[in-house]
Scaffold this active site. Structure first.
Site, PDB file in Angstrom:
ATOM      1  NE  ARG A 104      -1.350   2.191   2.982  1.00  0.00           N
ATOM      2  CZ  ARG A 104      -0.470   3.027   3.518  1.00  0.00           C
ATOM      3  NH1 ARG A 104       0.017   4.036   2.820  1.00  0.00           N
ATOM      4  NH2 ARG A 104      -0.029   2.841   4.762  1.00  0.00           N
ATOM      5  CG  PHE A 143       6.538  13.355  -1.478  1.00  0.00           C
ATOM      6  CD1 PHE A 143       5.912  14.195  -2.383  1.00  0.00           C
ATOM      7  CD2 PHE A 143       6.530  13.696  -0.133  1.00  0.00           C
ATOM      8  CE1 PHE A 143       5.298  15.367  -1.952  1.00  0.00           C
ATOM      9  CE2 PHE A 143       5.916  14.855   0.307  1.00  0.00           C
ATOM     10  CZ  PHE A 143       5.296  15.693  -0.604  1.00  0.00           C
ATOM     11  CG  LEU A 253       2.646  15.330   3.696  1.00  0.00           C
ATOM     12  CD1 LEU A 253       3.216  16.080   4.889  1.00  0.00           C
ATOM     13  CD2 LEU A 253       3.229  13.930   3.619  1.00  0.00           C
ATOM     14  N   GLY A 353      -1.779 -16.774  20.700  1.00  0.00           N
ATOM     15  CA  GLY A 353      -0.771 -17.253  21.632  1.00  0.00           C
ATOM     16  C   GLY A 353       0.612 -17.203  21.011  1.00  0.00           C
ATOM     17  CD  GLU A 377       2.842   9.965   4.396  1.00  0.00           C
ATOM     18  OE1 GLU A 377       3.058  11.176   4.412  1.00  0.00           O
ATOM     19  OE2 GLU A 377       3.332   9.202   3.557  1.00  0.00           O
TER      20      GLU A 377
END
Length: 398
Positions: A104, A143, A253, A353, A377
């Site tokens: 993502r 960026f 952003l 667990g 961000e």
């Protein structure tokens, strides 16, 4: 008068207990199914190994495939972009992060940061040069805003650009840059005599390098780099003409943070689903652990926060598509959804667990990834201060 018959209620859906899917169009569902199927075929069979090795092999091929899906610059229009709704883009982010936050992040940085900066602030020549290849995944972008000494306070960045005749000369460093070492173009923000400006730096420009950052314990299946600018000389037309001041990068952003609002719920959903499945098959004291009250309480609380978060994301997406989404509302969503997603992962780990720490299950991988998502961000504290200022009218940043 006789009472009219009660309508037939739909059955309870454990995967969608609030019936949020009723808010989706057929096109929305088709987008979600396409991205979920791609992630299931191309990412899930390999992600545990990639994560353990700390690499994302074949990133360029993955980018091209994501481009063919229309997932890069998905909500942008023209220049080969899909022109999808912001809700559809959000659904894609959720499905991608359900596979892994690193996937993502690749899409968010490409579309919401690098491509959006060019689309919103670039000249027509810059858009024509870069956006079609970025939309197709042929060119990867990054960026450059965060620096080694300036994360939450980008206004005091040290990277600077000076005029030299008709050129610009950039010097400085950027840190924690997703896609940096594989990017064909970097959007770099720098101080100038006229305030903060954005520059397009093509890979291979003399003086520009992007060494990869190693030894990460989060976002391991993601390319993270430093950007080094050592007297990088650029022509006058490398500057983004429409961005002057800190408002340019902050607007970018906001777009990236919106995708995180959805994406965090993908990581939470994958962890919840793993815990729910495990609770139905793992037996202790003669029955599945899902039959014990404490486990059911955990599952109920996780489901409540998961689907509240998805509902919040939908609400913000509808506002975005209506042109009514404020930055403070994005901060609201990012602050809530990432924080709750981490708690869901931690609770899921207790249900599994000892198996909860194994890469045979996705829970610990998502939990450690979200520790990065929590602070990139905009940290928790920054979003709290954004909301605090909006609520009180008082600025606590300085």
């Amino acid at each position: 008068m006789s009472a009219s018959p009660s309508p037939q209620l739909p059955p309870f859906d454990a995967a969608d207990p609030l019936g949020i899917d009723d808010l989706l169009s057929d096109e929305d569902r088709a987008v979600r199914s396409t991205v979920r199927r791609w992630a299931g075929d191309r990412v899930l069979p390999h992600i545990a190994e990639w994560y353990e090795r700390g690499e994302l092999p074949g990133i360029r091929d993955l980018a091209r495939e994501l481009g063919s899906l229309g997932a890069l610059g998905m909500a942008l229009t023209g220049y080969g972009c899909a022109g999808a709704s912001h809700v559809q883009y959000g659904l894609a982010c959720l499905e991608l992060e359900a596979a892994d936050s690193g996937i993502r992040s690749l899409v968010s940085v490409q579309g919401s940061l690098a491509m959006y900066a060019i689309w919103r602030f670039g000249s027509e020549e810059q858009k024509q040069r870069w956006l079609p290849d970025m939309a197709s995944g042929e060119t990867i972008g990054c960026f450059g805003l965060t620096e080694p000494d300036h994360g939450s306070d980008p206004g005091n960045m040290r990277t600077h650009a000076k005029r030299d005749g008709g050129d610009w000369v950039l010097t400085g460093r950027k840190m924690w840059i997703t896609n940096g070492s594989v990017a064909g173009v970097a959007v770099v923000w720098a101080q100038t005599d006229d305030g903060i400006r954005g520059f397009l730096v093509p890979a291979g420009t003399p003086g520009f390098s992007a060494p990869e950052i190693r030894h990460k314990w989060s976002l391991r299946a993601s390319v993270t780099s430093e950007l080094v600018l050592d007297g990088v000389r650029l022509p006058a037309d490398a500057v983004l003409p429409g961005a002057k001041g800190l408002g340019g990068p902050l607007r970018c952003l906001s777009h990236a943070r919106y995708g995180i609002v959805w994406g965090a719920m993908g990581a939470a959903r994958a962890s919840f689903d793993a815990a729910l499945d495990y609770s139905r098959t793992r037996e202790q004291f003669g029955k599945p652990i899902g039959g014990f009250q404490i486990t059911q309480a955990k599952l109920a609380d996780m489901a409540v926060e998961l689907h509240k978060g998805v509902l919040l994301a939908h609400h913000l997406g509808r506002r975005f598509d209506a042109g009514r989404l404020r930055p403070e509302q994005i901060s609201f969503g990012k602050l809530n959804n990432v924080r709750e997603a981490i708690e869901i992962c931690r609770t899921a780990r207790t249900i599994l667990g000892a198996n909860g720490i194994s890469l045979e299950y996705p829970v610990m991988r998502h939990a450690t990834n979200l520790e990065s998502v929590l602070t990139y961000e905009g940290t928790v504290e920054m979003h709290q201060l954004v909301l605090g200022k909006a609520l009180t009218g008082l600025d606590a940043f300085r």
